[in-house]
Design an enzyme around this catalytic site. Structure first.
Site, short mmCIF file in Angstrom:
data_model
loop_
_atom_site.label_atom_id
_atom_site.label_comp_id
_atom_site.label_asym_id
_atom_site.label_seq_id
_atom_site.Cartn_x
_atom_site.Cartn_y
_atom_site.Cartn_z
N ASP A 1 -8.45 8.84 -3.27
CA ASP A 1 -7.56 9.96 -3.60
C ASP A 1 -8.21 10.78 -4.72
O ASP A 1 -9.24 10.40 -5.26
CB ASP A 1 -6.17 9.45 -4.00
CG ASP A 1 -6.20 8.53 -5.21
OD1 ASP A 1 -7.25 8.43 -5.86
OD2 ASP A 1 -5.17 7.90 -5.50
N CYS B 1 0.25 -14.63 11.54
CA CYS B 1 -0.80 -14.51 10.52
C CYS B 1 -1.16 -15.89 9.96
O CYS B 1 -0.42 -16.86 10.14
CB CYS B 1 -0.37 -13.57 9.39
SG CYS B 1 0.74 -14.29 8.14
N CYS C 1 1.61 -17.57 7.84
CA CYS C 1 2.76 -18.09 8.59
C CYS C 1 2.39 -19.28 9.47
O CYS C 1 3.23 -20.12 9.77
CB CYS C 1 3.40 -16.96 9.41
SG CYS C 1 4.27 -15.75 8.38
N ASP D 1 -0.84 5.31 3.56
CA ASP D 1 -1.25 4.33 2.56
C ASP D 1 -0.11 4.10 1.60
O ASP D 1 0.75 4.96 1.42
CB ASP D 1 -2.46 4.83 1.76
CG ASP D 1 -2.02 5.76 0.63
OD1 ASP D 1 -1.97 5.31 -0.53
OD2 ASP D 1 -1.70 6.94 0.91
N GLN E 1 1.02 20.95 0.03
CA GLN E 1 2.14 20.75 -0.89
C GLN E 1 3.27 21.73 -0.53
O GLN E 1 3.20 22.41 0.48
CB GLN E 1 1.67 20.93 -2.34
CG GLN E 1 0.75 19.82 -2.84
CD GLN E 1 1.47 18.50 -3.11
OE1 GLN E 1 2.70 18.37 -2.97
NE2 GLN E 1 0.72 17.47 -3.48
N CYS F 1 5.71 -14.33 13.31
CA CYS F 1 4.42 -13.82 12.83
C CYS F 1 3.33 -14.86 13.07
O CYS F 1 3.53 -16.05 12.86
CB CYS F 1 4.53 -13.50 11.34
SG CYS F 1 2.99 -12.89 10.60
N HIS G 1 0.41 -11.82 3.87
CA HIS G 1 1.42 -11.70 4.92
C HIS G 1 1.93 -10.25 5.04
O HIS G 1 2.03 -9.72 6.16
CB HIS G 1 2.60 -12.63 4.68
CG HIS G 1 3.77 -12.31 5.56
ND1 HIS G 1 3.84 -12.72 6.88
CD2 HIS G 1 4.90 -11.57 5.33
CE1 HIS G 1 4.96 -12.24 7.42
NE2 HIS G 1 5.61 -11.55 6.50
#
Length: 381
Positions: A96, A310, A313, A270, A193, A308, A339
């Site tokens: 950014d 992942c 998990c 993001d 903007q 899940c 997670h």
């Protein structure tokens, strides 16, 4: 004519919603959109290793110009061979402009045509950042996608203030293009903007599109406005952005807003949200938010989310993770962060699949119902 460093390929438009399935090509590889980008403010996604980020499916991450300028310094990053080498991440990086931090972290600031005078939020020393300075820092960092230096006004803001701000942001955008030293291997995106004012958003988009940036961000949202205002602004802003360039909604990461943004033609998102709430023990699950530090999970040996797949998990229980978080153990924050990032990366994978199958509105309805976003007192993140 020089080929742009970053290009966008439109693969499909969802017949049901108008959402876009695309691919962004960069010097460090390509990624499919819509996509969620984890935020690595100080050249690290908090508690996560680059290897773990790859494992959970992150294709591109974001780093912060302002914070890296202050420490360790863009000169040190440049000496290391650029941000990719410095942090051992060989996939795309977006930086950014530093504008948001200048306006959000510094109470003492003075906006002038040449740039912004403000105080370092760490030491209190006087600093100055201009469009040219933001380009110099990002050129040194070597990110694939750089952002133009803009003014990020507060919400709400009066029309006249916002009008002057938009006009200044357009002038600064021209200066950013002139100050950008590496257009052959770094793409510079403009930032639209205009707050909640349709006329100003249209003017900002028109100004920036005339400068022919390789991509465009919608800024000044997710700054405290209600969700319906954000959606309304996107409804009248994205139609003014080119179809053959990527569109990036800055600072948005709640599951409902990712889906709603994709429906409105956004390609990239993001947010620090998934890692920030993870450090408070809050987890995103297929059935809504789960605060794993709560007492009721002390003897709950199920995974955070039974739907899940992942690594967290598949391996650890709510009871164990609660114990770690309550004991302030770093490993607990790593597990909840992993997670949550996996959850959002995987959510966008499902969004892309729904676009491919022309059923994104159906997917939204099913997800909102399951997640509880349709309930009158739904607790958003």
């Amino acid at each position: 004519m020089m080929k742009p460093a970053v290009t966008y390929e439109l693969i499909k438009t969802c017949k049901q919603s108008g959402a876009r399935l695309g691919k962004v090509h960069t010097p460090h590889g390509s990624f499919e959109t819509p996509i969620f980008m984890p935020v690595g403010t100080l050249a690290t996604v908090k508690t996560m290793s680059p290897e773990e980020l790859k494992e959970l499916g992150a294709e591109i991450i974001l780093s912060n110009t302002y914070h890296l300028w202050l420490r360790p310094g863009h000169d040190i990053v440049k000496e290391a061979g650029g941000l990719h080498k410095f942090m051992n991440w060989d996939r795309p990086i977006l930086t950014d402009s530093g504008g948001f931090q200048v306006f959000s972290l510094s109470d003492l600031r003075e906006i002038k045509e040449e740039g912004v005078h403000f105080r370092n939020h760490l030491s209190g020393e006087k600093l100055f950042l201009s469009p040219e300075g933001a380009m110099e820092i990002q050129n040194a960092l070597g990110s694939d996608i750089m952002m133009a230096f803009d003014e990020c006004p507060p919400y709400p803001a009066e029309y006249e203030y916002m009008k002057a701000s938009v006009e200044r942001t357009s002038r600064w955008a021209e200066r950013c293009l002139k100050g950008h030293a590496r257009p052959q291997d770094q793409a510079l995106f403009g930032i639209v903007q205009g707050g909640e004012y349709e006329e100003l958003r249209k003017q900002s988009a028109k100004d920036l599109v005339s400068l022919d940036f390789p991509g465009y961000a919608v800024g000044g949202l997710s700054v405290g406005e209600p969700k319906d205002v954000m959606n309304r602004v996107l409804d009248f802003t994205t139609p003014h952005l080119p179809e053959n360039k990527p569109r990036y909604l800055m600072g948005v990461g709640s599951p409902d807003s990712l889906i709603d943004g994709a429906i409105r033609g956004i390609d990239m998102f993001d947010c620090v949200l998934p890692t920030r709430i993870a450090r408070n023990g809050t987890c995103m699950t297929s059935e809504g938010r789960l605060v794993v530090r709560n007492a009721k999970y002390a003897r709950d040996f199920r995974p955070i989310d039974e739907k899940c797949d992942c690594h967290v998990c598949r391996t650890y229980s709510r009871a164990y993770i609660r114990h770690l978080v309550k004991a302030n153990e770093t490993f607990g924050f790593r597990l909840t962060s992993y997670h949550n990032l996996y959850f959002l990366v995987n959510l966008m994978k499902q969004v892309r699949q729904a676009i491919m199958e022309d059923r994104l509105l159906d997917f939204r309805n099913e997800f909102f119902e399951m997640y509880g976003f349709n309930k009158p007192n739904a607790r958003n993140f």
